[in-house]
Scaffold this active site. Sequence first.
Site, mmCIF file in Angstrom:
data_model
loop_
_atom_site.group_PDB
_atom_site.id
_atom_site.type_symbol
_atom_site.label_atom_id
_atom_site.label_comp_id
_atom_site.label_asym_id
_atom_site.label_seq_id
_atom_site.Cartn_x
_atom_site.Cartn_y
_atom_site.Cartn_z
ATOM 1 N N CYS A 111 0.910 -1.117 -0.043
ATOM 2 C CA CYS A 111 0.170 -0.305 -0.080
ATOM 3 C C CYS A 111 0.938 1.208 0.165
ATOM 4 O O CYS A 111 0.285 2.299 -0.040
ATOM 5 C CB CYS A 111 -0.942 0.193 1.176
ATOM 6 S SG CYS A 111 -1.907 -1.167 1.172
ATOM 7 N N HIS A 252 -3.271 7.165 2.766
ATOM 8 C CA HIS A 252 -3.873 6.035 2.373
ATOM 9 C C HIS A 252 -5.112 5.791 2.942
ATOM 10 O O HIS A 252 -5.361 5.897 4.295
ATOM 11 C CB HIS A 252 -2.773 4.964 2.742
ATOM 12 C CG HIS A 252 -3.262 3.227 2.562
ATOM 13 N ND1 HIS A 252 -3.680 3.097 1.320
ATOM 14 C CD2 HIS A 252 -2.981 2.313 3.248
ATOM 15 C CE1 HIS A 252 -3.886 1.871 1.359
ATOM 16 N NE2 HIS A 252 -3.600 1.591 2.326
ATOM 17 N N ASN A 282 -10.279 -0.179 0.344
ATOM 18 C CA ASN A 282 -8.763 0.196 0.237
ATOM 19 C C ASN A 282 -8.274 -0.429 -1.131
ATOM 20 O O ASN A 282 -8.364 -1.742 -1.388
ATOM 21 C CB ASN A 282 -8.220 -0.772 1.597
ATOM 22 C CG ASN A 282 -6.641 -0.712 1.594
ATOM 23 O OD1 ASN A 282 -6.025 -0.278 0.622
ATOM 24 N ND2 ASN A 282 -5.933 -1.272 2.623
HETATM 25 N N1 ACO Z 1 -17.952 -8.761 9.762
HETATM 26 C C1 ACO Z 1 -18.663 -9.033 11.165
HETATM 27 N N2 ACO Z 1 -17.879 -9.242 11.942
HETATM 28 C C2 ACO Z 1 -16.424 -9.419 11.677
HETATM 29 C C3 ACO Z 1 -16.051 -9.165 10.590
HETATM 30 C C4 ACO Z 1 -17.062 -8.736 9.690
HETATM 31 N N3 ACO Z 1 -16.597 -8.401 8.353
HETATM 32 N N4 ACO Z 1 -14.720 -9.132 10.650
HETATM 33 C C5 ACO Z 1 -14.171 -9.831 11.817
HETATM 34 N N5 ACO Z 1 -15.437 -9.793 12.572
HETATM 35 C C6 ACO Z 1 -15.766 -9.999 14.024
HETATM 36 C C7 ACO Z 1 -14.415 -11.014 14.314
HETATM 37 O O1 ACO Z 1 -14.705 -12.326 14.195
HETATM 38 C C8 ACO Z 1 -14.352 -10.744 16.004
HETATM 39 O O2 ACO Z 1 -15.551 -11.589 16.550
HETATM 40 P P1 ACO Z 1 -15.432 -12.077 17.839
HETATM 41 O O3 ACO Z 1 -15.201 -11.062 18.932
HETATM 42 O O4 ACO Z 1 -16.625 -12.914 17.982
HETATM 43 O O5 ACO Z 1 -13.988 -13.019 18.138
HETATM 44 C C9 ACO Z 1 -15.224 -9.129 15.952
HETATM 45 O O6 ACO Z 1 -15.449 -8.779 14.750
HETATM 46 C C10 ACO Z 1 -13.709 -8.177 16.427
HETATM 47 O O7 ACO Z 1 -13.071 -8.631 15.178
HETATM 48 P P2 ACO Z 1 -11.288 -7.617 15.366
HETATM 49 O O8 ACO Z 1 -10.488 -8.141 14.341
HETATM 50 O O9 ACO Z 1 -10.853 -7.704 16.974
HETATM 51 O O10 ACO Z 1 -11.986 -6.159 14.868
HETATM 52 P P3 ACO Z 1 -11.414 -4.943 14.870
HETATM 53 O O11 ACO Z 1 -12.220 -3.851 15.843
HETATM 54 O O12 ACO Z 1 -10.146 -4.979 14.910
HETATM 55 O O13 ACO Z 1 -11.557 -4.328 13.172
HETATM 56 C C11 ACO Z 1 -10.429 -4.195 11.317
HETATM 57 C C12 ACO Z 1 -11.055 -5.069 12.100
HETATM 58 C C13 ACO Z 1 -11.504 -3.414 10.818
HETATM 59 C C14 ACO Z 1 -9.972 -5.081 10.228
HETATM 60 C C15 ACO Z 1 -9.505 -3.415 12.077
HETATM 61 O O14 ACO Z 1 -8.663 -3.952 12.816
HETATM 62 C C16 ACO Z 1 -8.504 -2.353 11.006
HETATM 63 O O15 ACO Z 1 -9.060 -1.632 10.505
HETATM 64 N N6 ACO Z 1 -7.130 -2.974 11.137
HETATM 65 C C17 ACO Z 1 -6.383 -2.134 10.200
HETATM 66 C C18 ACO Z 1 -6.413 -3.126 8.999
HETATM 67 C C19 ACO Z 1 -5.914 -2.299 7.803
HETATM 68 O O16 ACO Z 1 -5.978 -1.070 7.654
HETATM 69 N N7 ACO Z 1 -5.603 -3.131 6.750
HETATM 70 C C20 ACO Z 1 -4.930 -2.721 5.750
HETATM 71 C C21 ACO Z 1 -3.711 -1.766 5.771
HETATM 72 S S1 ACO Z 1 -2.299 -2.132 4.950
HETATM 73 C C22 ACO Z 1 -2.881 -2.232 3.495
HETATM 74 O O17 ACO Z 1 -3.426 -1.284 3.203
HETATM 75 C C23 ACO Z 1 -2.847 -3.490 2.828
#
Ligand code: ACO
Length: 326
Positions: A111, A252, A282
């Site tokens: 990215c 980004h 993204n």
């Molecule tokens: N829909 C519903 N529930 C979901 C989903 C979904 N799409 N995805 C995960 N969950 C659930 C999980 O299973 C978990 O359930 P549990 O508590 O029963 O185990 C719960 O939601 C919380 O999951 P987390 O992974 O802890 O959720 P979080 O609040 O961290 O959000 C997210 C996830 C949005 C991915 C966040 O961590 C984030 O944005 N991180 C940065 C990721 C990013 O920016 N990546 C790309 C950057 S680098 C690049 O661009 C390649």
Amino acid sequence: MKTMIIGTGSYAPDRVVTNEDLAGIVETSDEWISTRTGIRERRISLGQGTTAMAAEAARRAMEDAGVGPEEIDLIVVGTATADHCFPSAACEVQGILGADRAVGYDISAACSGFIFALNTADSFIRSGVYRTGLVIGADNLSKLVDWSDRSTCVLFGDGAGAVVVRGCEEQETGSGVIRTEIGSDGRKASVLTCRSRTMGNFLTGTKPEIGYISMEGQEVFKFAVKKVPECIEQLLSNTGTKMEEIKYLVLHQANFRICESIARRLKVSMDKIPMNIECYGNTSGATIPVLLDELNRDGRLSSGDKVILAGFGAGLTWGASLIQWQ
Ligand code: ACO
């Protein structure tokens, strides 16, 4: 010699996939996706590859700049999803555009790819090696996503953005790319990965397998909200620039909450941080040039405006570039 951005262009596939559409294939909801990420829909390719998207974004940037293919000396594509292991996306783009005089190659920084590519083109142009270049960020992440994994499949989209850069004599106005900071931390490589092909050959007796994106979301989140502000502060300090002088931080587009957190850490209002993640998700290396193109075409950039472009991604990698609009 200074590198000026003289044209911008972008392209995204026509097919819109909404959060509701995804709720039909994995257990998720529009509410979960939009509140956690800011994404409402994304564009997904129906078979169109990275090269085709990159070439169309480049063609639009060249039209904006009024530059023909024969004037291009250098094509650098920041991508993690070239259509082939070889040739590079840049060489294929060169062939499509008929930029016969150019040399082209890809840069792999996920990215952060566009910032790394811009830094490479800027270095060549500054030193007088090349005069006119195409810098492209393009990715087709839909082909790397495991569409049964709800934790990643809701985040990504396909697209491409491009700028035409040209070397100009230093002017009193100081316009152009002022400075770029880039960095990487291989100790955190496993936080965000996508295996291309596993190591299989006749000696190991295994066939190569294709991998999918795998991500420790919270680790990426923590890294981004710490590293991006640090990098921007370093850039401001190294150029003697004050944050008040900056019109926009073009960040980004990975997650709305990451951008809000960066804004809080830098003590800037979200008015300074344009967003379009709602419509595209993204798109990896493409997010920054696509957003820059939107700002340019909407007339939101005026001569003399200072803008910081900043990205982060797998590697882990990060980078920020200070630009003064011409
Ligand atoms: N829909 C519903 N529930 C979901 C989903 C979904 N799409 N995805 C995960 N969950 C659930 C999980 O299973 C978990 O359930 P549990 O508590 O029963 O185990 C719960 O939601 C919380 O999951 P987390 O992974 O802890 O959720 P979080 O609040 O961290 O959000 C997210 C996830 C949005 C991915 C966040 O961590 C984030 O944005 N991180 C940065 C990721 C990013 O920016 N990546 C790309 C950057 S680098 C690049 O661009 C390649």
